[in-house]
Design an enzyme around this catalytic site. Structure first.
Site, PDB file in Angstrom:
ATOM      1  N   LYS A  96      15.238  60.418  -9.015  1.00 39.88           N
ATOM      2  CA  LYS A  96      16.635  60.715  -8.719  1.00 39.88           C
ATOM      3  C   LYS A  96      17.488  60.493  -9.978  1.00 39.88           C
ATOM      4  O   LYS A  96      17.303  59.505 -10.675  1.00 39.88           O
ATOM      5  CB  LYS A  96      17.107  59.783  -7.607  1.00 39.88           C
ATOM      6  CG  LYS A  96      18.033  60.425  -6.624  1.00 39.88           C
ATOM      7  CD  LYS A  96      18.353  59.508  -5.486  1.00 39.88           C
ATOM      8  CE  LYS A  96      17.716  59.894  -4.171  1.00 39.88           C
ATOM      9  NZ  LYS A  96      17.747  61.278  -3.759  1.00 39.88           N
ATOM     10  N   SER A 121      13.688  74.140 -15.264  1.00 38.13           N
ATOM     11  CA  SER A 121      14.261  75.079 -14.302  1.00 38.13           C
ATOM     12  C   SER A 121      13.174  75.783 -13.506  1.00 38.13           C
ATOM     13  O   SER A 121      12.074  75.996 -14.007  1.00 38.13           O
ATOM     14  CB  SER A 121      15.109  76.120 -15.026  1.00 38.13           C
ATOM     15  OG  SER A 121      15.622  77.034 -14.081  1.00 38.13           O
ATOM     16  N   GLU A 145      23.765  80.791 -14.124  1.00 38.05           N
ATOM     17  CA  GLU A 145      23.177  81.098 -12.801  1.00 38.05           C
ATOM     18  C   GLU A 145      24.289  81.246 -11.741  1.00 38.05           C
ATOM     19  O   GLU A 145      24.276  82.177 -10.933  1.00 38.05           O
ATOM     20  CB  GLU A 145      22.213  79.962 -12.453  1.00 38.05           C
ATOM     21  CG  GLU A 145      21.549  80.045 -11.113  1.00 38.05           C
ATOM     22  CD  GLU A 145      20.698  78.789 -10.866  1.00 38.05           C
ATOM     23  OE1 GLU A 145      19.909  78.388 -11.744  1.00 38.05           O
ATOM     24  OE2 GLU A 145      20.839  78.192  -9.785  1.00 38.05           O
TER      25      GLU A 145
HETATM   26  P1  NDP Z   1      14.660  63.238  -5.747  1.00 42.40           P
HETATM   27  O1  NDP Z   1      15.807  63.561  -6.632  1.00 42.40           O
HETATM   28  O2  NDP Z   1      14.823  63.415  -4.285  1.00 42.40           O
HETATM   29  O3  NDP Z   1      14.202  61.720  -6.035  1.00 42.40           O
HETATM   30  C1  NDP Z   1      13.165  61.114  -5.327  1.00 42.40           C
HETATM   31  C2  NDP Z   1      12.264  60.354  -6.262  1.00 42.40           C
HETATM   32  O4  NDP Z   1      13.033  59.370  -6.995  1.00 42.40           O
HETATM   33  C3  NDP Z   1      11.191  59.574  -5.529  1.00 42.40           C
HETATM   34  O5  NDP Z   1      10.002  59.600  -6.291  1.00 42.40           O
HETATM   35  C4  NDP Z   1      11.783  58.183  -5.457  1.00 42.40           C
HETATM   36  O6  NDP Z   1      10.823  57.161  -5.302  1.00 42.40           O
HETATM   37  C5  NDP Z   1      12.410  58.088  -6.824  1.00 42.40           C
HETATM   38  N1  NDP Z   1      13.408  57.030  -6.914  1.00 42.40           N
HETATM   39  C6  NDP Z   1      14.627  56.999  -6.337  1.00 42.40           C
HETATM   40  N2  NDP Z   1      15.274  55.858  -6.681  1.00 42.40           N
HETATM   41  C7  NDP Z   1      14.439  55.158  -7.476  1.00 42.40           C
HETATM   42  C8  NDP Z   1      14.535  53.922  -8.177  1.00 42.40           C
HETATM   43  N3  NDP Z   1      15.638  53.180  -8.100  1.00 42.40           N
HETATM   44  N4  NDP Z   1      13.477  53.525  -8.905  1.00 42.40           N
HETATM   45  C9  NDP Z   1      12.365  54.278  -8.989  1.00 42.40           C
HETATM   46  N5  NDP Z   1      12.216  55.463  -8.375  1.00 42.40           N
HETATM   47  C10 NDP Z   1      13.242  55.897  -7.642  1.00 42.40           C
HETATM   48  O7  NDP Z   1      13.358  64.059  -6.223  1.00 42.40           O
HETATM   49  P2  NDP Z   1      13.168  65.568  -6.686  1.00 42.40           P
HETATM   50  O8  NDP Z   1      11.700  65.706  -6.843  1.00 42.40           O
HETATM   51  O9  NDP Z   1      13.900  66.528  -5.828  1.00 42.40           O
HETATM   52  O10 NDP Z   1      13.876  65.640  -8.129  1.00 42.40           O
HETATM   53  C11 NDP Z   1      13.459  64.771  -9.196  1.00 42.40           C
HETATM   54  C12 NDP Z   1      14.370  65.048 -10.387  1.00 42.40           C
HETATM   55  O11 NDP Z   1      14.227  66.415 -10.788  1.00 42.40           O
HETATM   56  C13 NDP Z   1      15.864  64.847 -10.100  1.00 42.40           C
HETATM   57  O12 NDP Z   1      16.478  64.271 -11.233  1.00 42.40           O
HETATM   58  C14 NDP Z   1      16.380  66.263  -9.901  1.00 42.40           C
HETATM   59  O13 NDP Z   1      17.747  66.372 -10.274  1.00 42.40           O
HETATM   60  C15 NDP Z   1      15.501  67.048 -10.868  1.00 42.40           C
HETATM   61  N6  NDP Z   1      15.336  68.439 -10.559  1.00 42.40           N
HETATM   62  C16 NDP Z   1      15.172  68.854  -9.287  1.00 42.40           C
HETATM   63  C17 NDP Z   1      15.027  70.205  -9.006  1.00 42.40           C
HETATM   64  C18 NDP Z   1      14.812  70.637  -7.613  1.00 42.40           C
HETATM   65  O14 NDP Z   1      14.782  71.873  -7.390  1.00 42.40           O
HETATM   66  N7  NDP Z   1      14.641  69.728  -6.647  1.00 42.40           N
HETATM   67  C19 NDP Z   1      15.032  71.221 -10.070  1.00 42.40           C
HETATM   68  C20 NDP Z   1      15.097  70.664 -11.387  1.00 42.40           C
HETATM   69  C21 NDP Z   1      15.275  69.327 -11.597  1.00 42.40           C
HETATM   70  P3  NDP Z   1      10.440  56.628  -3.823  1.00 42.40           P
HETATM   71  O15 NDP Z   1       9.447  57.632  -3.290  1.00 42.40           O
HETATM   72  O16 NDP Z   1       9.816  55.315  -4.091  1.00 42.40           O
HETATM   73  O17 NDP Z   1      11.690  56.558  -3.028  1.00 42.40           O
END
Ligand code: NDP
Length: 489
Positions: A78, A131, A192
């Site tokens: 996140k 992306s 976009e």
């Molecule tokens: P999320 O943004 O929903 O984040 C969830 C992940 O973050 C889980 O692995 C969670 O671990 C971990 N997490 C949350 N808080 C903590 C913490 N305090 N310490 C350690 N781990 C933590 O996941 P996404 O896969 O959707 O996105 C990941 C990143 O990629 C984000 O920054 C997002 O902006 C970016 N991104 C996303 C896109 C998309 O289409 N979704 C596209 C491009 C970039 P746990 O399982 O233990 O809770």
């Protein structure tokens, strides 16, 4: 734990991290995987462990010790405070020379700050824009890494192994130092927004103006996708418009609430453009149009107050006259879309140029256009033309000066003007079409009314002005008899 060492690690195994880990494993990398809650790691290994070489870790220490040197770890957690927390945990466990990569959607100024902190600890920090969403992460994203040349030597081959491929080239390039990658990813997202808005305005004109059904408009977009406008977004527009709601049998687009969401990268693009003083009117209008769409209460209030508008049928009477006139109007809209899109890209690339100057990045704009040809949401044939334009020396200042785009806009402009005036006459909002046209006309104006504004500023605030015929700054003593002009040093 396996004796084997991993050449790459991924921290954060939600949608993006899990897909990226699998993509890495599919391409011959040995991937160390770690997630704060081990259940996600277990689930990944249980469901996909057979797809390649994974080394699961229960703790950060175990994860770091499973990595070969220089240890390279991609963080996919996140954005915001969680990313900072994970960076610190990794930096504590790693050694000088190791590489921490943030693959999340970070704000580029956060990346600049993080890079500085991590560099001070002797490690490399790479902010990498990724992306293409979850599918892109799994099958081949477009990637925009920043960071040092030294980190690129290790990371480059790994990222090239998993990137989307467009015309034989991997969609990844070393963008520049510190925040350059996340800056370019931010502008990509802004473009976009603009690309989606011009498509939405075209749809609105065909629907409200010509009274076409979504399924008919889907056919128009499918046809457009065969020509200059060929792109992923035009392709999925045809799909969405052709889709029928399973519950009601109605066109899907009619059962969706007309309020567009956003996660903030478009807003960052506009805020950054404002602070750099570079006009991104197309992206700005796209962000504001989403804002207005989401002002549901205000729009309801406007409807209840009966805000007056023109008779749209009168305005479109000519276009509705016969089949030929309808076809001509559809072609006008296609041309308006194309010209407005060119303006939005020209403005976006200008923002990258301005950002590069401000933050000291050496960004190859042609290479940026090339890595957007595949894997990302704005992927399009059109980007080949942009890379050609920036690879040639003629495109100084604006993409609109490039012979290909100059000619395309010149050919489109009569249609474009007709569409904007027809929309205004009919009361159909086309903020991107009209603001892009105003930008184009502003850019090509020999003299702008800014001279008057400068005069007003001098009168009320003694802000001084420059003369067209003499050098130096001047101020007129407006309140004094004779209103004498004095030179201000
Ligand atoms: P999320 O943004 O929903 O984040 C969830 C992940 O973050 C889980 O692995 C969670 O671990 C971990 N997490 C949350 N808080 C903590 C913490 N305090 N310490 C350690 N781990 C933590 O996941 P996404 O896969 O959707 O996105 C990941 C990143 O990629 C984000 O920054 C997002 O902006 C970016 N991104 C996303 C896109 C998309 O289409 N979704 C596209 C491009 C970039 P746990 O399982 O233990 O809770």
């Amino acid at each position: 734990m396996s004796e084997e060492q991993a050449n790459i690690g991924v921290v954060g195994l939600a949608a993006m991290g899990a897909s990226l880990s699998r993509n890495l494993a599919h391409h011959g990398n040995t991937v160390a995987v770690y997630n704060r809650h081990y259940s996600r790691t277990e689930a990944l290994i249980a469901e996909h462990g057979s797809e390649g070489a994974f080394i699961p870790a229960k703790t950060v220490e175990e994860f770091v010790s499973s990595l070969a040197k220089p240890r390279t770890a991609i963080i996919m957690v996140k954005a915001g405070a969680p990313t900072d927390a994970v960076i610190n945990e990794l930096a504590d466990a790693m050694e000088p020379g190791d590489i921490i990569v943030d693959g999340g959607n970070a704000y580029f100024e956060d990346t600049i700050r993080r890079e500085k902190d991590i560099r001070a600890r002797g490690l490399h920090f790479v902010g990498c824009g990724i992306s293409g969403g979850e599918e892109g992460a799994l099958k081949g994203p477009s990637m925009m890494p920043g960071g040092t040349d030294e980190s690129w030597k290790t990371l480059g081959p790994i990222l090239k192994s998993i990137a989307a491929v467009a015309e034989g080239e991997p969609c990844v390039t070393h963008i520049g130092t510190d925040g350059a990658g996340h800056f370019v990813k931010m502008v990509h997202n802004g473009i976009e927004y603009a690309d989606m808005q011009v498509i939405a305005e075209s749809y609105d004109l065909l629907r409200r103006g010509l009274g076409m059904e979504p399924s008919e408009i889907a056919e128009v977009f499918a046809e457009w996708n065969k020509g200059d406008l060929n792109s992923y977004l035009i392709e999925i527009t045809a799909e969405v418009l052709g889709h029928k709601d399973a519950k009601t049998g109605k066109p899907f687009v009619d059962i969706v609430v007309d309020q567009a969401g956003m996660k903030g990268t478009g807003t960052w693009t506009v805020q950054t453009a404002l602070s750099l003083g570079t006009p991104v009117t197309g992206i700005g209008e796209a962000v504001f149009a989403r804002g207005l769409s989401s002002e549901a209460a205000l729009r309801d209030e406007a409807a209840s107050k009966g805000l007056e508008g023109p008779d749209p049928e009168g305005a479109f009477a000519e276009a509705l006259k016969d089949d030929e006139s309808r076809k001509a109007f559809i072609e006008d809209v296609r041309q308006a879309l194309y010209a407005s899109k060119i303006v939005a890209y020209a403005q976006g690339f200008n923002e990258i140029e301005k950002g590069a100057k401000q933050y000291g990045w050496d960004i190859d704009l042609g290479a940026v256009a090339r890595i957007w040809r595949g894997g990302c949401i704005i992927r399009a044939k059109f980007l080949n033309r942009i890379s050609d334009a920036y690879d040639s020396s003629e495109t100084f200042g604006s993409l609109l000066f490039d012979p290909f785009f100059k000619d395309a806009v010149a050919k489109a402009q009569t249609s474009w003007r007709r569409v904007v005036s027809k929309a205004a006459e009919a009361g159909v909002p086309v903020p991107m079409f009209s603001s892009s046209l105003a930008y184009y006309d502003g850019l090509r104006s020999k003299r702008l009314p800014a001279a008057l504004i400068q005069g007003q500023r001098d009168l009320f605030g003694a802000h001084t002005y420059f003369r067209v015929d003499e050098s130096g700054a001047f101020h007129t003593l407006w309140a004094e008899p004779g209103q004498k002009e004095i030179e201000q040093g």
